[in-house]
Enzyme design. Structure first.
Site, PDB file in Angstrom:
ATOM      1  N   GLU A   1       2.501 -34.226  -1.845  1.00 53.34           N
ATOM      2  CA  GLU A   1       1.313 -33.592  -2.384  1.00 53.34           C
ATOM      3  C   GLU A   1       1.666 -32.871  -3.682  1.00 53.34           C
ATOM      4  O   GLU A   1       2.818 -32.460  -3.878  1.00 53.34           O
ATOM      5  CB  GLU A   1       0.758 -32.592  -1.361  1.00 53.34           C
ATOM      6  CG  GLU A   1       0.191 -33.258  -0.126  1.00 53.34           C
ATOM      7  CD  GLU A   1      -1.222 -33.764  -0.351  1.00 53.34           C
ATOM      8  OE1 GLU A   1      -1.358 -34.872  -0.894  1.00 53.34           O
ATOM      9  OE2 GLU A   1      -2.174 -33.056   0.001  1.00 53.34           O
TER      10      GLU A   1
ATOM     11  N   SER B   1      -1.039  -0.852  -5.715  1.00 60.42           N
ATOM     12  CA  SER B   1      -0.913  -1.945  -6.663  1.00 60.42           C
ATOM     13  C   SER B   1      -0.329  -1.460  -7.975  1.00 60.42           C
ATOM     14  O   SER B   1      -0.570  -0.319  -8.387  1.00 60.42           O
ATOM     15  CB  SER B   1      -2.286  -2.564  -6.951  1.00 60.42           C
ATOM     16  OG  SER B   1      -2.688  -3.362  -5.875  1.00 60.42           O
TER      17      SER B   1
ATOM     18  N   HIS C   1       0.798  -1.220   0.000  1.00 64.78           N
ATOM     19  CA  HIS C   1       0.000   0.000   0.000  1.00 64.78           C
ATOM     20  C   HIS C   1       0.834   1.275   0.000  1.00 64.78           C
ATOM     21  O   HIS C   1       0.294   2.360  -0.144  1.00 64.78           O
ATOM     22  CB  HIS C   1      -0.980  -0.022   1.183  1.00 64.78           C
ATOM     23  CG  HIS C   1      -2.172  -0.886   0.906  1.00 64.78           C
ATOM     24  ND1 HIS C   1      -3.305  -0.885   1.673  1.00 64.78           N
ATOM     25  CD2 HIS C   1      -2.403  -1.771  -0.081  1.00 64.78           C
ATOM     26  CE1 HIS C   1      -4.174  -1.749   1.179  1.00 64.78           C
ATOM     27  NE2 HIS C   1      -3.640  -2.305   0.116  1.00 64.78           N
TER      28      HIS C   1
ATOM     29  N   LYS D   1     -15.783  -6.540  -7.286  1.00 62.50           N
ATOM     30  CA  LYS D   1     -15.151  -7.460  -8.232  1.00 62.50           C
ATOM     31  C   LYS D   1     -14.550  -8.664  -7.490  1.00 62.50           C
ATOM     32  O   LYS D   1     -14.726  -9.812  -7.907  1.00 62.50           O
ATOM     33  CB  LYS D   1     -14.077  -6.714  -9.004  1.00 62.50           C
ATOM     34  CG  LYS D   1     -13.505  -7.513 -10.156  1.00 62.50           C
ATOM     35  CD  LYS D   1     -12.490  -6.683 -10.928  1.00 62.50           C
ATOM     36  CE  LYS D   1     -11.839  -7.534 -12.008  1.00 62.50           C
ATOM     37  NZ  LYS D   1     -10.772  -6.788 -12.705  1.00 62.50           N
ATOM     38  N   ASP D   2     -13.849  -8.385  -6.383  1.00 69.89           N
ATOM     39  CA  ASP D   2     -13.287  -9.491  -5.591  1.00 69.89           C
ATOM     40  C   ASP D   2     -14.400 -10.388  -5.062  1.00 69.89           C
ATOM     41  O   ASP D   2     -14.241 -11.609  -4.993  1.00 69.89           O
ATOM     42  CB  ASP D   2     -12.473  -8.948  -4.399  1.00 69.89           C
ATOM     43  CG  ASP D   2     -11.084  -8.460  -4.817  1.00 69.89           C
ATOM     44  OD1 ASP D   2     -10.548  -8.999  -5.801  1.00 69.89           O
ATOM     45  OD2 ASP D   2     -10.561  -7.550  -4.159  1.00 69.89           O
TER      46      ASP D   2
HETATM   47  C1  HEM Z   1      -1.015 -16.141   2.154  1.00 68.16           C
HETATM   48  C2  HEM Z   1      -0.654 -15.818   0.984  1.00 68.16           C
HETATM   49  C3  HEM Z   1      -0.830 -14.461   0.349  1.00 68.16           C
HETATM   50  C4  HEM Z   1      -1.787 -13.523   0.559  1.00 68.16           C
HETATM   51  C5  HEM Z   1      -2.971 -13.621   1.497  1.00 68.16           C
HETATM   52  C6  HEM Z   1      -1.478 -12.407  -0.303  1.00 68.16           C
HETATM   53  C7  HEM Z   1      -2.231 -11.249  -0.378  1.00 68.16           C
HETATM   54  C8  HEM Z   1      -2.027 -10.254  -1.299  1.00 68.16           C
HETATM   55  C9  HEM Z   1      -2.969  -9.238  -1.614  1.00 68.16           C
HETATM   56  C10 HEM Z   1      -4.351  -9.080  -0.989  1.00 68.16           C
HETATM   57  C11 HEM Z   1      -2.419  -8.450  -2.591  1.00 68.16           C
HETATM   58  C12 HEM Z   1      -3.079  -7.299  -3.320  1.00 68.16           C
HETATM   59  C13 HEM Z   1      -4.007  -7.827  -4.419  1.00 68.16           C
HETATM   60  C14 HEM Z   1      -3.264  -8.400  -5.608  1.00 68.16           C
HETATM   61  O1  HEM Z   1      -2.403  -7.710  -6.165  1.00 68.16           O
HETATM   62  O2  HEM Z   1      -3.593  -9.538  -6.024  1.00 68.16           O
HETATM   63  C15 HEM Z   1      -1.101  -8.961  -2.854  1.00 68.16           C
HETATM   64  C16 HEM Z   1      -0.200  -8.416  -3.769  1.00 68.16           C
HETATM   65  C17 HEM Z   1       1.019  -8.966  -4.109  1.00 68.16           C
HETATM   66  N1  HEM Z   1       1.496 -10.201  -3.712  1.00 68.16           N
HETATM   67 FE1  HEM Z   1       0.608 -11.464  -2.337  1.00 68.16          FE
HETATM   68  N2  HEM Z   1      -0.338 -12.682  -0.990  1.00 68.16           N
HETATM   69  C18 HEM Z   1       0.087 -13.927  -0.618  1.00 68.16           C
HETATM   70  C19 HEM Z   1       1.198 -14.590  -1.072  1.00 68.16           C
HETATM   71  C20 HEM Z   1       2.107 -14.055  -1.999  1.00 68.16           C
HETATM   72  C21 HEM Z   1       3.235 -14.736  -2.509  1.00 68.16           C
HETATM   73  C22 HEM Z   1       3.612 -16.165  -2.108  1.00 68.16           C
HETATM   74  C23 HEM Z   1       3.874 -13.873  -3.379  1.00 68.16           C
HETATM   75  C24 HEM Z   1       5.106 -14.043  -4.234  1.00 68.16           C
HETATM   76  C25 HEM Z   1       6.138 -14.717  -3.967  1.00 68.16           C
HETATM   77  C26 HEM Z   1       3.152 -12.659  -3.416  1.00 68.16           C
HETATM   78  C27 HEM Z   1       3.501 -11.547  -4.158  1.00 68.16           C
HETATM   79  C28 HEM Z   1       2.725 -10.412  -4.290  1.00 68.16           C
HETATM   80  C29 HEM Z   1       3.075  -9.247  -5.070  1.00 68.16           C
HETATM   81  C30 HEM Z   1       4.387  -9.043  -5.854  1.00 68.16           C
HETATM   82  C31 HEM Z   1       1.997  -8.344  -4.951  1.00 68.16           C
HETATM   83  C32 HEM Z   1       1.886  -6.955  -5.603  1.00 68.16           C
HETATM   84  C33 HEM Z   1       1.188  -7.117  -6.932  1.00 68.16           C
HETATM   85  C34 HEM Z   1       0.995  -5.803  -7.701  1.00 68.16           C
HETATM   86  O3  HEM Z   1       0.446  -4.870  -7.163  1.00 68.16           O
HETATM   87  O4  HEM Z   1       1.388  -5.783  -8.854  1.00 68.16           O
HETATM   88  N3  HEM Z   1       2.072 -12.798  -2.576  1.00 68.16           N
HETATM   89  N4  HEM Z   1      -0.885 -10.058  -2.073  1.00 68.16           N
END
Ligand code: HEM
Ligand code: FES
Lengths: 193, 437
Positions: free
Chosen positions: B291, B223, B219, B247-248
């Site tokens: 798995e 994004s 934030h 949308k979500d």
């Molecule tokens: C418990 C697992 C996870 C949760 C709950 C989570 C949650 C979120 C949420 C809510 C966002 C903002 C919405 C979106 O851009 O889709 C986000 C963005 C992001 N997440 Fe995750 N995430 C998780 C795991 C991961 C993992 C494993 C990675 C990569 C190794 C990752 C990388 C990113 C990145 C790079 C963004 C920014 C995307 C952008 O704005 O372009 N996330 N995450």
């Protein structure tokens, strides 16, 4: 250095001297650090095997019923152990292999006790990823080298339980053991426990 | 939050003002996922998967807590307590199947989320820490899932624990003491089962904590978006609520429908039947398979078959860990100034080759280790490392990216075709389409 920090710091250039308060800070933070380390020691060491598990680190096995050519599976430290009464042919086959051909060169004599070359005692844990090899039970696949065969990724062991082909890096492990009498072995004796 | 035009929180009632002066939690929520958080207007569906990962984390925590009310973490009782949940506990079968399949779906949505990040260059400045915290979450997820799978104490549970803790014995000197320390004995046993239960209960809450950091870090810049172009003006954004909550919400419902299809009609499709056989420390199953979500890593592990300076087994373990640690350096391995793969013709091609390569690795990791399977694992493992260490740095050096749109608005409001087409060559619009374009 904290140790030479005197309140006066007379022999130091002005501005670089350690003040009494700095010394107290360093000392306090160091002691807190030592305390934190001391507290983590029991938290980490509690995860090691407890006394009751270590107490089971020795087992005695009666081998009087194992006929020549037979083998049994027993348990030591919750791990399978193979005890095999080798036939003269199996002993010959093991001794006939040139050491240079082996991935983990060891002789049968080096893997058994003096005068007891027919008693092959090894862990039943494949040294690749830990499966239990086949070959103890009657009719089980003993693999191309007539010893044990691990079905998981095809490691084949010879009649001295030495690795011959397949992914396992080393021979089946020979645990610490001793002969209490001709018919009784104590596995784990003199072991690391 | 960080944009000048973000709407400030204004409590509507006297009670709201009273709370706001004392504990401004509603203000925090409003600014994080409410009308006060401006989000690029052009996000496509690939941006829904972060929230979906959060949904599945919640499902796992809720079903996990109630399962723990019936589960019995003893080597003699664990298997039967799970069968008891399945047969006798009210709705127990549903709760357990939801937890089982929920783990798989958590990985499915997280993998899509990660690949979204790779395709759109989300890992690049200023979101490096968002990416790295995501990887930390991913590592924690793997540890949690592995320990959870051990809990029912079936054959795959037991032998999975044996094989995975066996990895550590590959390290010289410290390996074997480390393995014994992890297990609390010489083979998986009561000590192992109890500690795995304790940690399996703990780690999801640690994950929840890291997710908060992940979103906090996200934030700060906000994004990214399918064009990869930075937000310039208010027109480029929409408030998170109601636009993205809606949308979500609908997309989440659609995915939950698919989840329900698996859970209720094919609950064991993603699992291995051998785990319905109680653990037997003296007999190994014919083939130990983890798995499905670990298959690619299992393939990398098994790809090393010859000793070369180090034993093959140690190479396999090192390569497996390296395959993930490598991703922490991704922001610096890819030097291209352009974020989005949609504007990087070469990168886009290799991205899809990487996806196919990973599917191949997964295929190999789930199969018995025949010579063909091992050969495929070896080629695919080599390609995996080559992609990140050789191909990606070279692409960013030599590729000529397509012209970027001036702003999110000009792209999203369909000015893109004229913006991006160089004189004489017409390209189909790439506005907010899927990566498949
Ligand atoms: C418990 C697992 C996870 C949760 C709950 C989570 C949650 C979120 C949420 C809510 C966002 C903002 C919405 C979106 O851009 O889709 C986000 C963005 C992001 N997440 Fe995750 N995430 C998780 C795991 C991961 C993992 C494993 C990675 C990569 C190794 C990752 C990388 C990113 C990145 C790079 C963004 C920014 C995307 C952008 O704005 O372009 N996330 N995450
Ligand atoms: S565990 Fe025996 S060959 Fe792999």
């Amino acid at each position: 250095m904290a140790t030479q920090a005197s309140a006066e710091g007379t022999d130091r250039a002005a501005g670089t001297e350690v003040r009494r308060r700095d010394f107290l800070n360093v000392a306090a933070v160091s002691f807190a650090g030592i305390g934190v380390v001391a507290v983590t020691i029991p938290l980490i060491s509690q995860m090691n095997p407890p006394a009751d598990v270590l107490a089971l680190a020795e087992v005695e096995v009666d081998i009087s019923k194992i006929q020549t050519g037979q083998a049994i599976k027993t348990v030591w430290r919750k791990q399978p152990v193979f005890i095999r009464n080798l036939t003269p042919q199996e002993i010959q086959a093991a001794n006939a292999v040139p050491l240079g051909e082996l991935r983990d060169p060891e002789t049968l004599a080096g893997r058994t006790k003096p005068g007891k070359a027919n008693w092959l005692i090894t862990l039943g844990v494949c040294t690749h990823l830990g499966c239990v090899p086949l070959g103890v039970g009657e009719g089980e696949n003993r693999g191309p080298f007539g010893g044990y065969f691990c079905p998981c990724h095809g490691s084949a062991y010879d009649t001295a339980a030495r690795i011959r082909t397949g992914p396992a890096p080393t021979n089946l492990v020979v645990p610490e053991y001793e002969f209490v009498s001709d018919t009784l072995v104590r596995i784990g004796a003199g072991g690391t426990a | 939050m960080s944009f000048a035009w973000a709407k400030p929180y204004e409590p509507k009632s006297a009670f709201g003002r009273w709370i706001d002066a004392r504990l401004p939690l509603p203000r925090l929520v409003y600014g994080a996922v409410g009308g006060g958080y401006p989000v690029p207007r052009n996000l496509n569906y690939w941006w829904n998967f972060g929230v979906l990962a959060g949904v599945f984390l919640t499902i796992q925590i809720v079903t996990g807590i109630v399962l723990a009310m019936w589960y019995y973490s003893s080597v003699d009782g664990a298997f039967n307590s799970v069968e008891h949940i399945m047969r006798d506990v009210n709705a127990g079968w549903a709760l357990r199947y939801i937890h089982m399949n929920g783990a798989s779906f958590f990985f499915i949505v997280t993998y899509i989320h990660i690949f979204r990040g790779i395709y759109y260059g989300s890992y690049k400045a200023p979101r490096e820490l968002v990416w790295m915290l995501g990887l930390v979450i991913y590592l924690l997820m793997m540890a949690t899932a592995f320990m959870g799978y051990v809990l029912p104490w079936g054959q795959m549970s037991y032998w999975g624990a044996q094989v995975i803790t066996g990895f550590f014995s590959a390290f010289p000197l410290v390996g074997e003491p480390l393995r014994i320390w992890l297990l609390g004995g010489y083979a998986p046993d009561q000590a192992t089962l109890t500690r795995f239960f304790s940690l399996h209960y703990l780690l999801p809450f640690v994950i929840a904590g890291v997710v908060i950091l992940h979103i906090w870090a996200l934030h700060i810049p906000g994004s990214s978006n399918p064009t990869g172009v930075d937000i310039k003006e208010e027109r480029d954004t929409l408030p998170f609520h109601p636009f993205y909550t809606a949308k979500d919400g609908w997309f989440g419902a659609a995915v939950l429908l698919v989840f329900a299809l698996f859970t209720y009609f094919a609950p064991n499709f993603l699992g291995h039947p051998d785990n319905y056989i109680p653990a037997n420390p003296l007999a190994t199953p014919a083939e130990i398979v983890p798995e499905w979500y670990f298959w690619p890593f299992y393939a990398i592990l098994r790809a090393f078959t010859v000793d070369f300076i180090l034993p093959a087994k140690l190479w396999g373990v090192l390569a497996m860990f390296a395959s993930i640690l490598l991703l922490f350096f991704l922001p610096w391995l890819d030097n291209s100034a352009v974020r989005s793969g949609s504007y990087r013709p070469l990168f886009k091609r290799f991205f899809w080759i990487l996806v196919v390569n990973l599917i191949l690795l997964g295929w190999a990791g789930g199969r018995a280790a025949t010579p063909v399977v091992i050969a495929v694992s070896q080629l695919a493992t080599a390609y995996y490392f080559a992609h990140f260490l050789i191909i990606l740095p070279l692409i960013s050096k030599f590729e000529r990216p397509l012209p970027l749109p001036d702003s999110i608005s000009t792209s999203a409001l369909h000015g893109e075709r004229s913006e991006t087409a160089p004189a004489g060559i017409t390209r189909p619009s790439a506005t907010t389409a899927t990566p498949a374009e």
